[in-house]
Scaffold this active site. Structure first.
Site, PDB file in Angstrom:
ATOM      1  N   PRO A  53       4.049  14.795  52.948  1.00 53.57           N
ATOM      2  CG  PRO A  53       1.940  15.266  52.203  1.00 53.57           C
ATOM      3  CD  PRO A  53       2.893  14.152  52.359  1.00 53.57           C
ATOM      4  CD  GLU A  54       7.306  14.634  58.333  1.00 56.75           C
ATOM      5  OE1 GLU A  54       7.475  15.005  59.508  1.00 56.75           O
ATOM      6  OE2 GLU A  54       8.185  14.059  57.684  1.00 56.75           O
ATOM      7  CG  HIS A 114       1.161  10.000  38.666  1.00 49.95           C
ATOM      8  ND1 HIS A 114       0.911   8.685  38.330  1.00 49.95           N
ATOM      9  CD2 HIS A 114       2.465  10.221  38.382  1.00 49.95           C
ATOM     10  CE1 HIS A 114       2.031   8.139  37.869  1.00 49.95           C
ATOM     11  NE2 HIS A 114       2.973   9.049  37.881  1.00 49.95           N
ATOM     12  NE  ARG A 129       4.785   5.098  47.360  1.00 44.78           N
ATOM     13  CZ  ARG A 129       5.574   4.814  48.396  1.00 44.78           C
ATOM     14  NH1 ARG A 129       6.370   5.756  48.892  1.00 44.78           N
ATOM     15  NH2 ARG A 129       5.551   3.632  48.939  1.00 44.78           N
ATOM     16  NE  ARG A 157       0.168   6.741  75.045  1.00 43.35           N
ATOM     17  CZ  ARG A 157      -0.277   6.570  73.809  1.00 43.35           C
ATOM     18  NH1 ARG A 157       0.190   5.597  73.069  1.00 43.35           N
ATOM     19  NH2 ARG A 157      -1.205   7.372  73.322  1.00 43.35           N
TER      20      ARG A 157
END
Length: 273
Positions: free
Chosen positions: A2-3, A98, A117, A156
Site C-alpha cells: 500500500p502506498e 495470516h 509478511r 538535497r
DNA sequence: CACGAGACCTGTTCGC
DNA sequence: TGCGAACAGGTCTCGT
C-alpha cells in the site's frame, strides 16, 4: 503493497462501509484478539487488550501511509507495510491464514488486520503527533506546490528516486507511484535533486499529483495474491514493465536497482544527466 | 548528510 | 520435476 492511494482507498471503505459491511464510525469495540504479538508496536499486549473494550470508533483518517482509526479516546494507527490488508466481516467468519489482529465489535462485525509478511504494525496511542513527527508534506496539501518542490529539491543532493521514497521529504509515495511520477515528468530516477530546474520541478510536481490521483481514481493497484479491487495496475506506464514498450515513445522500458528497489524508466523519455 | 547492506517475513516466480 | 535464487507495494538500523 500500500502506498498513499491504496491506504486512502482503504480508509474510505472503512469510513463509508462496503459490500454490506457497515461503516466503522459508531462501532463499539467488544474485545480484541492479538494473533501475532509483534504486530502490536505499542502498548504491551495486556494493556492493549484491557484498554480497547468499550471504546467507540469516531472516524477514519490517513497520514502518509498510516491509517488512523480515531476513537472516542485516543486512536488506533495501522501501517500495512508490504503485505498488510484490512477487512470487515461478521465475527462468526473463520480466522484466515495470516490474520494478525482482530477487533470484535458489539454489533457482531469484526475488523481484521491480515499481514502475510508480518511487517505491518499497529499502535494504540492517546496522541499520534509524536509518531507522525518528521513526516514530510502530504502531496494533496495546499503547501505542496511547484515552488515548494523546487526549493526543497535545491536543499538535497540525492538521486530523485530514493529522495521521493523518503517519507520525511514527501509523505505517501512508494515504489510504484515514484516510478510512474518520474516517467510522467520525463526525469531520470538517478538525476540529482539539486540539478532539477524550476521547469523540471514543475513537471515533477505535476507527475506526482497526476500519478497519485490516477491511483486514487482507480481505487489503488492490486497485484498478485494481495487483491482489494483496485485497477491501477492496468494503467502502469513503466512500473513492472521491464522490456515492454514505453506508452509514449515505444522504446523498451528498462529496469535498474536503486537503493535496493527495482526501478523502472524509459531511457528515451527520461534521459540521464 | 548520503549511501549501501542487512534485517524483518512469507510466498511466488524464474532459471537451470 | 526439483530446487535454489531472485523478487515483491516498506522502513529501520548500522557502518562507512
Amino acid at each position: 503493497m500500500p502506498e498513499l492511494p491504496e491506504v486512502e482507498t482503504i480508509a474510505r471503505y472503512l469510513r463509508d462501509g462496503r459490500d454490506g459491511a457497515p461503516p466503522l464510525p459508531g462501532q463499539v469495540i467488544r474485545t480484541t484478539h492479538l494473533l501475532w504479538p509483534r504486530t502490536l508496536a505499542e502498548p504491551e499486549p495486556a494493556a492493549f487488550a484491557a484498554a480497547l473494550p468499550e471504546r467507540t470508533v469516531t472516524g477514519l483518517g490517513r497520514r502518509a501511509k498510516f491509517l488512523r482509526i480515531l476513537l472516542d479516546q485516543g486512536e488506533l494507527v495501522i501501517h500495512l507495510r508490504m503485505s498488510g490488508d484490512l477487512r470487515v466481516e461478521p465475527d462468526s467468519a473463520p480466522v484466515q491464514t495470516h490474520d494478525r489482529l482482530l477487533l470484535d465489535f458489539a454489533s457482531g462485525w469484526r475488523l481484521v488486520f491480515n499481514d502475510t509478511r508480518k511487517f505491518g504494525r499497529a499502535w494504540l496511542l492517546d496522541d499520534s503527533a509524536a509518531l507522525f513527527a518528521g513526516l514530510g508534506l502530504e502531496p494533496f496539501s495546499k503547501e505542496f506546490t511547484p515552488d515548494w518542490l523546487h526549493a526543497a529539491l535545491q536543499t538535497r543532493r540525492r538521486q530523485l528516486k530514493p529522495l521521493l521514497l523518503d517519507q520525511t521529504f514527501i509523505a505517501g509515495l512508494g515504489n510504484i507511484y515514484t516510478d510512474e511520477a518520474l516517467h510522467l515528468a520525463g526525469l531520470h530516477p538517478l538525476r540529482l535533486a539539486d540539478q532539477v530546474t524550476p521547469a523540471q520541478a514543475e513537471r515533477l510536481w505535476q507527475g506526482i499529483c497526476t500519478a497519485l490521483q490516477a491511483g486514487l481514481d482507480a481505487h489503488g493497484a492490486s497485484i498478485d495474491w494481495v487483491y482489494r479491487g483496485g485497477s491501477f495496475q492496468n494503467e502502469f506506464r513503466v512500473y513492472g514493465r521491464a522490456g515492454a514498450a514505453c506508452p509514449v515513445c515505444g522504446a523498451a522500458v528498462q529496469r535498474i536497482v536503486v537503493g535496493q528497489r527495482g526501478t523502472h524508466f524509459c531511457p528515451v523519455c527520461q534521459p540521464a544527466g
